[in-house]
Motif scaffolding. Structure first.
Motif, PDB file in Angstrom:
ATOM      1  N   THR A 275       0.830  -1.203   0.000  1.00 27.70           N
ATOM      2  CA  THR A 275       0.000   0.000   0.000  1.00 27.70           C
ATOM      3  C   THR A 275       0.866   1.256   0.000  1.00 27.70           C
ATOM      4  O   THR A 275       1.813   1.377   0.779  1.00 27.70           O
ATOM      5  N   GLY A 276       0.550   2.172  -0.907  1.00 32.50           N
ATOM      6  CA  GLY A 276       1.252   3.445  -0.972  1.00 32.50           C
ATOM      7  C   GLY A 276       2.432   3.491  -1.911  1.00 32.50           C
ATOM      8  O   GLY A 276       2.949   4.572  -2.204  1.00 32.50           O
ATOM      9  N   THR A 277       2.865   2.331  -2.445  1.00 36.20           N
ATOM     10  CA  THR A 277       4.085   2.326  -3.262  1.00 36.20           C
ATOM     11  C   THR A 277       3.821   2.509  -4.752  1.00 36.20           C
ATOM     12  O   THR A 277       4.750   2.797  -5.503  1.00 36.20           O
ATOM     13  N   LEU A 278       2.576   2.330  -5.197  1.00 34.54           N
ATOM     14  CA  LEU A 278       2.321   2.447  -6.637  1.00 34.54           C
ATOM     15  C   LEU A 278       2.453   3.878  -7.139  1.00 34.54           C
ATOM     16  O   LEU A 278       2.417   4.109  -8.353  1.00 34.54           O
ATOM     17  N   GLY A 279       2.586   4.830  -6.226  1.00 36.89           N
ATOM     18  CA  GLY A 279       2.853   6.197  -6.653  1.00 36.89           C
ATOM     19  C   GLY A 279       4.305   6.427  -7.027  1.00 36.89           C
ATOM     20  O   GLY A 279       4.629   7.457  -7.638  1.00 36.89           O
ATOM     21  N   LEU A 280       5.186   5.486  -6.697  1.00 37.21           N
ATOM     22  CA  LEU A 280       6.591   5.623  -7.076  1.00 37.21           C
ATOM     23  C   LEU A 280       6.703   5.502  -8.596  1.00 37.21           C
ATOM     24  O   LEU A 280       6.102   4.617  -9.201  1.00 37.21           O
ATOM     25  N   PRO A 281       7.479   6.382  -9.233  1.00 38.60           N
ATOM     26  CA  PRO A 281       7.488   6.426 -10.702  1.00 38.60           C
ATOM     27  C   PRO A 281       7.810   5.105 -11.373  1.00 38.60           C
ATOM     28  O   PRO A 281       7.153   4.719 -12.351  1.00 38.60           O
ATOM     29  N   HIS A 282       8.841   4.380 -10.890  1.00 39.59           N
ATOM     30  CA  HIS A 282       9.220   3.152 -11.586  1.00 39.59           C
ATOM     31  C   HIS A 282       8.154   2.072 -11.422  1.00 39.59           C
ATOM     32  O   HIS A 282       7.949   1.249 -12.325  1.00 39.59           O
ATOM     33  N   LEU A 283       7.422   2.080 -10.302  1.00 41.12           N
ATOM     34  CA  LEU A 283       6.341   1.110 -10.136  1.00 41.12           C
ATOM     35  C   LEU A 283       5.117   1.514 -10.951  1.00 41.12           C
ATOM     36  O   LEU A 283       4.436   0.654 -11.520  1.00 41.12           O
ATOM     37  N   ALA A 284       4.842   2.801 -11.012  1.00 39.62           N
ATOM     38  CA  ALA A 284       3.710   3.262 -11.818  1.00 39.62           C
ATOM     39  C   ALA A 284       3.919   2.928 -13.288  1.00 39.62           C
ATOM     40  O   ALA A 284       2.980   2.516 -13.989  1.00 39.62           O
ATOM     41  N   ARG A 285       5.161   3.075 -13.776  1.00 36.87           N
ATOM     42  CA  ARG A 285       5.438   2.737 -15.179  1.00 36.87           C
ATOM     43  C   ARG A 285       5.257   1.242 -15.416  1.00 36.87           C
ATOM     44  O   ARG A 285       4.664   0.826 -16.427  1.00 36.87           O
ATOM     45  N   ALA A 286       5.769   0.428 -14.500  1.00 35.57           N
ATOM     46  CA  ALA A 286       5.636  -1.028 -14.656  1.00 35.57           C
ATOM     47  C   ALA A 286       4.172  -1.441 -14.615  1.00 35.57           C
ATOM     48  O   ALA A 286       3.723  -2.274 -15.420  1.00 35.57           O
ATOM     49  N   GLN A 287       3.414  -0.878 -13.698  1.00 34.70           N
ATOM     50  CA  GLN A 287       1.989  -1.199 -13.616  1.00 34.70           C
ATOM     51  C   GLN A 287       1.277  -0.844 -14.925  1.00 34.70           C
ATOM     52  O   GLN A 287       0.485  -1.634 -15.444  1.00 34.70           O
ATOM     53  N   GLN A 288       1.574   0.330 -15.461  1.00 32.02           N
ATOM     54  CA  GLN A 288       0.911   0.759 -16.694  1.00 32.02           C
ATOM     55  C   GLN A 288       1.260  -0.158 -17.857  1.00 32.02           C
ATOM     56  O   GLN A 288       0.384  -0.539 -18.653  1.00 32.02           O
ATOM     57  N   ARG A 289       2.519  -0.548 -17.959  1.00 35.31           N
ATOM     58  CA  ARG A 289       2.919  -1.435 -19.058  1.00 35.31           C
ATOM     59  C   ARG A 289       2.232  -2.789 -18.959  1.00 35.31           C
ATOM     60  O   ARG A 289       1.796  -3.361 -19.961  1.00 35.31           O
ATOM     61  N   LEU A 290       2.129  -3.297 -17.741  1.00 32.97           N
ATOM     62  CA  LEU A 290       1.491  -4.603 -17.571  1.00 32.97           C
ATOM     63  C   LEU A 290      -0.005  -4.538 -17.859  1.00 32.97           C
ATOM     64  O   LEU A 290      -0.566  -5.447 -18.479  1.00 32.97           O
ATOM     65  N   LEU A 291      -0.659  -3.474 -17.414  1.00 33.78           N
ATOM     66  CA  LEU A 291      -2.094  -3.343 -17.681  1.00 33.78           C
ATOM     67  C   LEU A 291      -2.353  -3.201 -19.179  1.00 33.78           C
ATOM     68  O   LEU A 291      -3.314  -3.756 -19.715  1.00 33.78           O
ATOM     69  N   GLU A 292      -1.515  -2.455 -19.858  1.00 39.07           N
ATOM     70  CA  GLU A 292      -1.675  -2.305 -21.304  1.00 39.07           C
ATOM     71  C   GLU A 292      -1.466  -3.634 -22.021  1.00 39.07           C
ATOM     72  O   GLU A 292      -2.215  -3.993 -22.942  1.00 39.07           O
ATOM     73  N   ALA A 293      -0.434  -4.371 -21.604  1.00 41.00           N
ATOM     74  CA  ALA A 293      -0.167  -5.673 -22.229  1.00 41.00           C
ATOM     75  C   ALA A 293      -1.296  -6.671 -21.936  1.00 41.00           C
ATOM     76  O   ALA A 293      -1.718  -7.432 -22.800  1.00 41.00           O
ATOM     77  N   ALA A 294      -1.801  -6.641 -20.682  1.00 43.58           N
ATOM     78  CA  ALA A 294      -2.822  -7.601 -20.276  1.00 43.58           C
ATOM     79  C   ALA A 294      -4.124  -7.429 -21.042  1.00 43.58           C
ATOM     80  O   ALA A 294      -4.910  -8.373 -21.167  1.00 43.58           O
ATOM     81  N   ALA A 295      -4.356  -6.247 -21.587  1.00 49.14           N
ATOM     82  CA  ALA A 295      -5.577  -6.021 -22.369  1.00 49.14           C
ATOM     83  C   ALA A 295      -5.625  -6.921 -23.595  1.00 49.14           C
ATOM     84  O   ALA A 295      -6.715  -7.208 -24.111  1.00 49.14           O
ATOM     85  N   GLY A 296      -4.455  -7.384 -24.047  1.00 49.64           N
ATOM     86  CA  GLY A 296      -4.408  -8.261 -25.219  1.00 49.64           C
ATOM     87  C   GLY A 296      -4.180  -9.712 -24.886  1.00 49.64           C
ATOM     88  O   GLY A 296      -4.019 -10.542 -25.792  1.00 49.64           O
ATOM     89  N   TRP A 297      -4.144 -10.072 -23.611  1.00 52.69           N
ATOM     90  CA  TRP A 297      -3.873 -11.459 -23.220  1.00 52.69           C
ATOM     91  C   TRP A 297      -5.150 -12.296 -23.232  1.00 52.69           C
ATOM     92  O   TRP A 297      -6.226 -11.819 -22.984  1.00 52.69           O
TER      93      TRP A 297
END
Length: 297
Positions: A275-297
């Motif tokens: 909790t609270g760590t997804l605001g960190l830039p490197h985690l936010a970028r990783a989360q966004q990339r995974l969510l974008e990729a998962a849309a096509g899985w």
């Protein structure tokens, strides 16, 4: 409150040991012990119980860690983000097959240098994944159940469909009409391949599709779904596998789907962080990339 004391406290809480925390912080063990004692005096409450091997947080220690650690992580991130600072390393953990075939390609495709380094732990035990995430060993985790409590935040990443498969020679042995109408009795005599003696995938499939318990035991047990697929394709018997993992083998007719139920069993993967760590830039970028990729899985 002194942030240096809080940083030491969080390191001890995550490491479970004054000695390990000292190594992580570049301090001596007596210095870490002294800082924790100072913090305990300031709070008027013990934060850790000393054990023969390491320390265990008290209820007060756990509450302080859950409240303070995300904010401390964010402050350290801000303090370390100058123009010349190297990109942060992303530490993640999750099921070996899914991380290998889905998560890592999504994160490492393209300009990896701009995103920073990635370190992955391939762990089949979901409890081990969450314990490591809670201790700060990992930044992100892929889990097959949504964690409860306030320590973690998670969201659905994708669903995987499970398929009952066998090699063509075994598929020819099974009467598809009898399997559809009479259930798993039509599979008697076909060996079973699984990832664990408890038959986790087969049990879920048998319960959802046949509304009954699975066979007593597997003939082959190997703790990697990719190995299960290869055993099945070689004629080792039948298995329940994620569709994404065996899609190519199905297309090539190396394995055959034995049944197409009206509602195929699904399993949801969750992307989980402290909790609270997804605001960190490197985690936010990783989360966004995974969510974008998962849309096509």
């Amino acid at each position: 409150m002194d942030l240096a004391l809080l940083r030491t406290f969080v390191a001890v809480h995550r490491a479970g040991s004054f000695t390990r925390a000292a190594a992580l912080l570049g301090l001596s063990q007596p210095a870490v012990t002294s800082q924790i004692r100072t913090l305990e005096r300031q709070l008027g409450r013990p934060l850790f119980l000393r054990r023969a091997r390491g320390v265990t947080p008290t209820a007060v220690g756990d509450e302080l860690a859950h409240r303070a650690a995300p904010h401390l992580d964010a402050l350290l991130e801000i303090a370390g983000t100058d123009a010349g600072a190297p990109p942060r390393t992303l530490h993640l953990a999750g099921p070996p097959e899914f991380v290998s075939l889905r998560v890592l390609p999504a994160l490492t495709g393209g300009a990896l240098g701009a995103e920073g380094a990635v370190r992955a732990a391939l762990l089949a035990d979901p409890e081990e994944v969450l314990e490591g995430l809670a201790a700060g060993h990992y930044d992100l985790a892929v889990t097959t159940a949504r964690p409860r409590g306030g320590l973690f935040v998670s969201g659905a990443l994708c669903d995987e469909e499970h398929v009952l498969v066998a090699a063509p020679q075994w598929a020819a042995y099974v009467d598809p009409v009898a399997l559809r109408d009479k259930g798993p009795a039509a599979l008697d005599g076909v060996p079973l391949v699984e990832v664990h003696e408890s038959l986790p995938l087969v049990s879920r499939y048998w319960t959802a599709v046949f509304d009954t318990r699975p066979p007593a035991a597997a003939t082959v047990v190997v703790p990697d779904l990719r190995a299960v697929l290869e055993c099945v394709a070689a004629g080792g018997g039948l298995a329940v596998l994620p569709k994404y993992l065996c899609a190519a083998a199905l297309a090539e007719r190396r394995v055959v789907a034995l049944l197409e139920p009206p509602v195929p069993p699904l399993r949801t993967y969750f992307l989980t962080a402290r909790t609270g760590t997804l605001g960190l830039p490197h985690l936010a970028r990783a989360q966004q990339r995974l969510l974008e990729a998962a849309a096509g899985w």
